[in-house]
Design a protein around this motif. Structure first.
Motif, short mmCIF file in Angstrom:
data_model
loop_
_atom_site.label_atom_id
_atom_site.label_comp_id
_atom_site.label_asym_id
_atom_site.label_seq_id
_atom_site.Cartn_x
_atom_site.Cartn_y
_atom_site.Cartn_z
N LEU A 162 -59.51 77.55 22.96
CA LEU A 162 -59.42 77.79 21.52
C LEU A 162 -60.60 77.15 20.79
CD1 LEU A 162 -58.04 78.83 19.00
CD2 LEU A 162 -56.50 76.86 19.09
N ALA A 163 -60.97 75.95 21.19
CA ALA A 163 -62.11 75.27 20.56
C ALA A 163 -63.39 76.08 20.72
CB ALA A 163 -62.27 73.88 21.15
N ARG A 164 -63.61 76.61 21.91
CA ARG A 164 -64.81 77.40 22.15
C ARG A 164 -64.82 78.67 21.31
NH1 ARG A 164 -63.66 76.08 27.57
NH2 ARG A 164 -62.89 78.20 27.96
N LEU A 165 -63.68 79.34 21.23
CA LEU A 165 -63.61 80.58 20.46
C LEU A 165 -63.78 80.33 18.96
CD1 LEU A 165 -60.81 82.62 22.24
CD2 LEU A 165 -63.15 83.38 21.80
N GLU A 166 -63.19 79.26 18.48
CA GLU A 166 -63.37 78.94 17.05
C GLU A 166 -64.85 78.73 16.75
OE1 GLU A 166 -61.34 79.29 14.78
OE2 GLU A 166 -59.30 78.77 15.38
N LYS A 167 -65.55 78.08 17.67
CA LYS A 167 -66.98 77.84 17.47
C LYS A 167 -67.79 79.12 17.56
CE LYS A 167 -70.91 75.29 19.41
NZ LYS A 167 -71.36 74.37 20.49
N ASP A 168 -67.47 79.96 18.55
CA ASP A 168 -68.29 81.14 18.82
C ASP A 168 -67.89 82.36 18.00
OD1 ASP A 168 -69.57 79.59 20.72
OD2 ASP A 168 -68.43 80.40 22.41
N ALA A 169 -66.60 82.47 17.64
CA ALA A 169 -66.13 83.72 17.02
C ALA A 169 -65.29 83.49 15.77
CB ALA A 169 -65.31 84.52 18.04
N GLY A 170 -65.21 82.26 15.29
CA GLY A 170 -64.34 81.98 14.17
C GLY A 170 -65.01 82.01 12.82
N GLY A 171 -66.32 82.21 12.80
CA GLY A 171 -67.04 82.21 11.53
C GLY A 171 -67.02 83.56 10.84
N SER A 172 -67.83 83.70 9.81
CA SER A 172 -67.91 84.95 9.06
C SER A 172 -68.42 86.08 9.94
CB SER A 172 -68.84 84.79 7.85
OG SER A 172 -68.34 83.81 6.96
N LEU A 173 -67.82 87.25 9.79
CA LEU A 173 -68.25 88.41 10.58
C LEU A 173 -69.52 89.04 10.03
CD1 LEU A 173 -64.80 90.15 11.21
CD2 LEU A 173 -66.24 89.01 12.90
N VAL A 174 -69.75 88.88 8.73
CA VAL A 174 -70.88 89.55 8.08
C VAL A 174 -71.26 88.75 6.85
CG1 VAL A 174 -69.37 91.03 6.67
CG2 VAL A 174 -71.67 91.82 7.24
N ASP A 175 -72.52 88.84 6.46
CA ASP A 175 -72.95 88.22 5.22
C ASP A 175 -72.53 89.07 4.04
OD1 ASP A 175 -74.21 86.14 6.58
OD2 ASP A 175 -76.13 87.19 6.69
N GLY A 176 -71.97 88.45 3.03
CA GLY A 176 -71.58 89.18 1.84
C GLY A 176 -70.18 89.76 1.94
N GLY A 177 -69.77 90.41 0.85
CA GLY A 177 -68.48 91.07 0.80
C GLY A 177 -67.34 90.19 0.34
#
Length: 364
Positions: free
Chosen positions: A90-105
């Motif tokens: 879970l820690a790895r995924l939060e780091k690698d995939a938990g952020g914003s998917l796209v700038d803006g919106g």
């Protein structure tokens, strides 16, 4: 380095089921292969009816894998979460995939109240209805429209009249359960799972479901899924006929194109976009901004044309898994970039206004 926290000694109080569900969500959100996700959702389903003390005991006795659907990877996650430690996966995924998917919106996403296009495992989605609803709640939605496919789309396990009737009963039961678990208020309206369909637009523009069943639904998304390479003139007639149908509320992924992804590339359908969008305005039908990354439909030039023509819009995830509900932000970024007024986006409206609009044409 001495004193630095590692995943195994970082506190975690979410519990094993929450950890498994969050891992599955992040995998889906990052478009991981389905088989990688299923193990975590299956493990969560196995644990859900168990007493939490039994889970802790099994973790301490190293007998988690005796339970159906629990493997080495999921057992490790469960053991860490049961002990109050942040699971390393879970820690790895939060780091690698938990952020914003796209700038803006962000401004448009904050204005959205729901999502009008989603699929469950009743058709070609990967998760049960309740998991889609619970994830929508966690994302802050006030409503989610369940839009499984119609009968002719057999490759997607489209719903017959009988199956759709059964599904509507399940939606009623789920809403009754949700209503009983917490009061709603004007400031915090309760969540509603709305009855819908992604109905196939047939070759002649008719809709692939009976009028009786369509009349029992809250929202209807009409989409072309077959003969996408039809010549422009008949495709235009086909789409306009569907838009003019009094049951149609949203014109789904209008060009049918695919720009990336494991299904390959597909050219956009040819049709007179100006005529179709004018028909949408005349018939009070919203044009869907389909937010799936592999679709980005309509293309930018057609989206600009639809905006200039005066169309209403719906920004939808077209989610086939709970984590994909987060795809909406891709469509929000496109709308924000083009300066689309959120008031013209029907899923920024409260549920009662949305339902009055979606069912007003037939009562006018």
């Amino acid at each position: 380095m001495r004193g630095m926290a590692t995943p195994s000694d970082t506190p975690y109080d979410g519990g094993p089921v929450a950890a498994l569900r969050r891992i599955a969500f992040l995998l889906e959100r990052s478009r991981a292969e389905t088989y990688k996700v299923k193990a975590f959702r299956a493990a969560a389903a196995t644990l859900l009816p168990l007493d939490p003390d039994e889970v802790v005991r099994r973790a301490s006795e190293n007998t988690l894998r005796d339970l159906p659907g629990i493997g080495a990877s999921t057992a490790e996650v469960i053991a860490d979460a049961a002990a109050g430690r942040l699971p390393a996966r879970l820690a790895r995924l939060e780091k690698d995939a938990g952020g914003s998917l796209v700038d803006g919106g962000d401004s448009v996403r904050r204005a959205l109240r729901g999502d009008l296009h989603s699929h469950s495992d009743w058709s070609d989605g990967g998760s049960p209805i309740e998991e889609m609803a619970f994830t929508a709640i966690e994302l802050g939605h006030e409503y989610l429209v369940l839009t499984d496919h119609s009968p002719r789309l057999k490759v997607a396990n489209g719903l017959s009249v009988a199956r759709l009737k059964r599904q509507l009963g399940i939606v009623d039961a789920l809403n009754a359960h949700l209503a009983s678990t917490g009061p709603a208020s004007a400031d915090a309206p309760g969540f509603r799972l709305l009855k819908g369909i992604e109905v196939d637009i047939l070759d002649d523009g008719a809709l692939d479901q009976t009028d009786e069943m369509l009349s029992m639904l809250d929202v209807r998304v009409a989409s072309v899924h077959s003969k996408l390479a039809m010549d422009s003139a008949p495709m235009t007639r086909r789409m306009i006929a569907a838009v003019r149908n009094p049951f149609t509320n949203v014109l789904g992924h209008c060009t049918g194109r695919l720009v990336t992804g494991n299904r390959g590339i597909r050219k956009q359908s040819a049709f007179d976009a100006k005529a179709v969008f004018e028909a949408c305005v005349e018939n009070d039908v919203a044009v869907e901004i389909n937010a799936r990354p592999e679709r980005r439909d309509p293309p930018t030039k057609l989206l600009e044309l639809a905006i200039d023509t005066g169309c209403l819009f719906s920004i939808d995830s077209d989610a086939h898994a709970p984590g994909q509900l987060d795809f909406q932000v891709y469509g929000c970024a496109r709308a924000e970039e083009l300066g689309l007024d959120p008031e013209r986006i029907v899923n920024t409206w409260p549920a009662d206004r949305l339902l009055a609009w979606a069912n007003g044409k037939r009562s006018a």
